[in-house]
Design a protein around this motif. Structure first.
Motif, mmCIF file in Angstrom:
data_model
loop_
_atom_site.group_PDB
_atom_site.id
_atom_site.type_symbol
_atom_site.label_atom_id
_atom_site.label_comp_id
_atom_site.label_asym_id
_atom_site.label_seq_id
_atom_site.Cartn_x
_atom_site.Cartn_y
_atom_site.Cartn_z
ATOM 1 N N ASP A 1 0.838 -1.205 0.000
ATOM 2 C CA ASP A 1 0.000 0.000 0.000
ATOM 3 C C ASP A 1 0.870 1.251 0.000
ATOM 4 N N ARG A 2 1.964 1.208 0.757
ATOM 5 C CA ARG A 2 2.871 2.357 0.811
ATOM 6 C C ARG A 2 3.525 2.597 -0.544
ATOM 7 N N SER A 3 3.932 1.500 -1.197
ATOM 8 C CA SER A 3 4.518 1.633 -2.538
ATOM 9 C C SER A 3 3.522 2.247 -3.505
ATOM 10 N N ASN A 4 2.275 1.789 -3.432
ATOM 11 C CA ASN A 4 1.229 2.296 -4.315
ATOM 12 C C ASN A 4 0.984 3.778 -4.074
ATOM 13 N N GLU A 5 1.035 4.190 -2.799
ATOM 14 C CA GLU A 5 0.839 5.607 -2.469
ATOM 15 C C GLU A 5 1.973 6.461 -3.029
ATOM 16 N N ILE A 6 3.208 5.963 -2.910
ATOM 17 C CA ILE A 6 4.357 6.703 -3.424
ATOM 18 C C ILE A 6 4.262 6.861 -4.940
ATOM 19 N N ILE A 7 3.923 5.772 -5.631
ATOM 20 C CA ILE A 7 3.799 5.821 -7.090
ATOM 21 C C ILE A 7 2.668 6.760 -7.492
ATOM 22 N N GLY A 8 1.559 6.720 -6.725
ATOM 23 C CA GLY A 8 0.455 7.639 -6.997
ATOM 24 C C GLY A 8 0.868 9.087 -6.841
ATOM 25 N N ASN A 9 1.704 9.348 -5.835
ATOM 26 C CA ASN A 9 2.210 10.709 -5.634
ATOM 27 C C ASN A 9 3.083 11.148 -6.797
ATOM 28 N N PHE A 10 3.922 10.241 -7.292
ATOM 29 C CA PHE A 10 4.743 10.568 -8.461
ATOM 30 C C PHE A 10 3.866 10.958 -9.648
ATOM 31 N N LEU A 11 2.809 10.176 -9.879
ATOM 32 C CA LEU A 11 1.910 10.452 -11.006
ATOM 33 C C LEU A 11 1.210 11.794 -10.825
ATOM 34 N N SER A 12 0.864 12.114 -9.578
ATOM 35 C CA SER A 12 0.176 13.378 -9.313
ATOM 36 C C SER A 12 1.067 14.588 -9.558
ATOM 37 N N LEU A 13 2.377 14.387 -9.521
ATOM 38 C CA LEU A 13 3.301 15.494 -9.752
ATOM 39 C C LEU A 13 3.404 15.859 -11.233
ATOM 40 N N SER A 14 2.838 15.008 -12.088
ATOM 41 C CA SER A 14 2.869 15.286 -13.531
ATOM 42 C C SER A 14 2.026 16.523 -13.836
ATOM 43 N N GLN A 15 2.618 17.509 -14.497
ATOM 44 C CA GLN A 15 1.935 18.783 -14.756
ATOM 45 C C GLN A 15 1.161 18.792 -16.071
ATOM 46 N N ASN A 16 1.466 17.870 -16.963
ATOM 47 C CA ASN A 16 0.967 18.006 -18.333
ATOM 48 C C ASN A 16 -0.179 17.063 -18.683
ATOM 49 N N ARG A 17 -0.613 16.249 -17.738
ATOM 50 C CA ARG A 17 -1.672 15.307 -18.087
ATOM 51 C C ARG A 17 -3.034 16.011 -18.127
ATOM 52 N N PHE A 18 -3.949 15.446 -18.923
ATOM 53 C CA PHE A 18 -5.285 16.023 -19.052
ATOM 54 C C PHE A 18 -6.047 15.875 -17.735
ATOM 55 N N LEU A 19 -6.740 16.927 -17.341
ATOM 56 C CA LEU A 19 -7.480 16.912 -16.079
ATOM 57 C C LEU A 19 -8.930 17.299 -16.336
ATOM 58 N N GLN A 20 -9.824 16.333 -16.148
ATOM 59 C CA GLN A 20 -11.255 16.582 -16.316
ATOM 60 C C GLN A 20 -11.777 17.369 -15.128
ATOM 61 N N LYS A 21 -12.440 18.494 -15.383
ATOM 62 C CA LYS A 21 -12.999 19.313 -14.308
ATOM 63 C C LYS A 21 -14.494 19.516 -14.532
ATOM 64 N N ASP A 22 -15.213 19.625 -13.435
ATOM 65 C CA ASP A 22 -16.654 19.869 -13.483
ATOM 66 C C ASP A 22 -17.009 20.948 -12.460
ATOM 67 N N MET A 23 -18.135 21.620 -12.695
ATOM 68 C CA MET A 23 -18.616 22.597 -11.727
ATOM 69 C C MET A 23 -19.126 21.845 -10.493
ATOM 70 N N ILE A 24 -18.469 22.081 -9.368
ATOM 71 C CA ILE A 24 -18.801 21.345 -8.148
ATOM 72 C C ILE A 24 -18.526 22.240 -6.947
ATOM 73 N N ASN A 25 -19.181 21.939 -5.842
ATOM 74 C CA ASN A 25 -19.036 22.746 -4.633
ATOM 75 C C ASN A 25 -18.024 22.100 -3.687
ATOM 76 N N LEU A 26 -17.114 22.908 -3.178
ATOM 77 C CA LEU A 26 -16.114 22.401 -2.231
ATOM 78 C C LEU A 26 -16.760 21.765 -1.000
ATOM 79 N N ASN A 27 -17.867 22.342 -0.553
ATOM 80 C CA ASN A 27 -18.561 21.786 0.602
ATOM 81 C C ASN A 27 -18.998 20.348 0.347
ATOM 82 N N ARG A 28 -19.456 20.089 -0.864
ATOM 83 C CA ARG A 28 -19.904 18.739 -1.202
ATOM 84 C C ARG A 28 -18.737 17.760 -1.208
ATOM 85 N N ILE A 29 -17.594 18.192 -1.720
ATOM 86 C CA ILE A 29 -16.409 17.334 -1.740
ATOM 87 C C ILE A 29 -15.998 16.976 -0.316
ATOM 88 N N ILE A 30 -16.041 17.971 0.578
ATOM 89 C CA ILE A 30 -15.692 17.706 1.976
ATOM 90 C C ILE A 30 -16.681 16.716 2.590
#
Length: 212
Positions: A39-68
């Motif tokens: 699980d720790r390895s998977n988290e580290i690899i996920g963090n590496f992927l999240s550092l990628s600046q150029n990947r496509f990011l799907q966004k939608d109109m959403i409320n921060l309160n709902r996410i919380i």
């Protein structure tokens, strides 16, 4: 590579012990450790992927309160486990924003876990949303040990950490997520008092993007 190798080395060691171990109870303990390190390895690899600046990011109109609200049960459970009082203050007038909900959830989880780790003896953790005329704010505040002023400028650098077992990727990932949302992150800290992270989402910019 070093951060990924560490848990893999632990896994290899436990697998070797299991080859020589006949006690079923000890084998179960070893398996728990193997799963934990995977699980720790998977988290580290996920963090590496999240550092990628150029990947496509799907966004939608959403409320921060709902996410919380969607991760509130998890946050409460983690806070209770760490003997921390969680206080969530949601602005009822918060406007919707153009967001990727998975990334914002990761942002909130990273910041809250970072705050909890700074309060080993218990404390209070605040999560707030605030609507301003031209922006929406997300704040995560802890009453932990605080961060020395000379270390604040390095906080978001990859692999920089003040924790003995930290990877130095959590806050770097937070900065990457914030930048992909064209937002700003600010940190204020005082030793023995606590730390507050504030993320500012520009409402006008996000609204105009959605309209375009």
């Amino acid at each position: 590579a070093h951060e990924v190798r560490n848990p893999l080395t632990v896994i290899r060691g436990f697998m070797q012990l299991m080859q020589r171990q006949m006690d079923p109870m000890k084998i179960q303990d070893y398996l728990k450790m193997v799963i934990s390190e995977l699980d720790r390895s998977n988290e580290i690899i996920g963090n590496f992927l999240s550092l990628s600046q150029n990947r496509f990011l799907q966004k939608d109109m959403i409320n921060l309160n709902r996410i919380i609200e969607e991760i509130e049960t998890l946050l409460i459970a983690e806070a209770n486990h760490s003997n921390i009082e969680l206080i969530i203050e949601k602005d009822p007038n918060l406007q919707d924003l153009l967001l990727n909900d998975k990334e914002i959830k990761q942002l909130i989880l990273n910041l809250t876990r970072n705050g909890m780790e700074s309060m080993s003896g218990g404390g209070k953790l605040y999560i707030r949303t605030v609507q301003l005329p031209d922006a929406a704010l997300l704040e995560v505040q802890d009453t932990g040990h605080g961060i020395p002023q000379d270390k604040l400028d390095q906080l978001f650098e990859p692999f920089y950490t003040t924790k003995p077992s930290g990877t130095g990727l959590g806050l770097a990932v937070c900065l990457s997520i914030v930048e992909r949302h064209q937002a700003k992150i600010d940190v204020k800290s005082q030793e023995s008092v606590g730390t507050t992270f504030t993320i500012r989402f520009n409402v006008q910019d996000e609204a105009s993007k959605n309209a375009g």
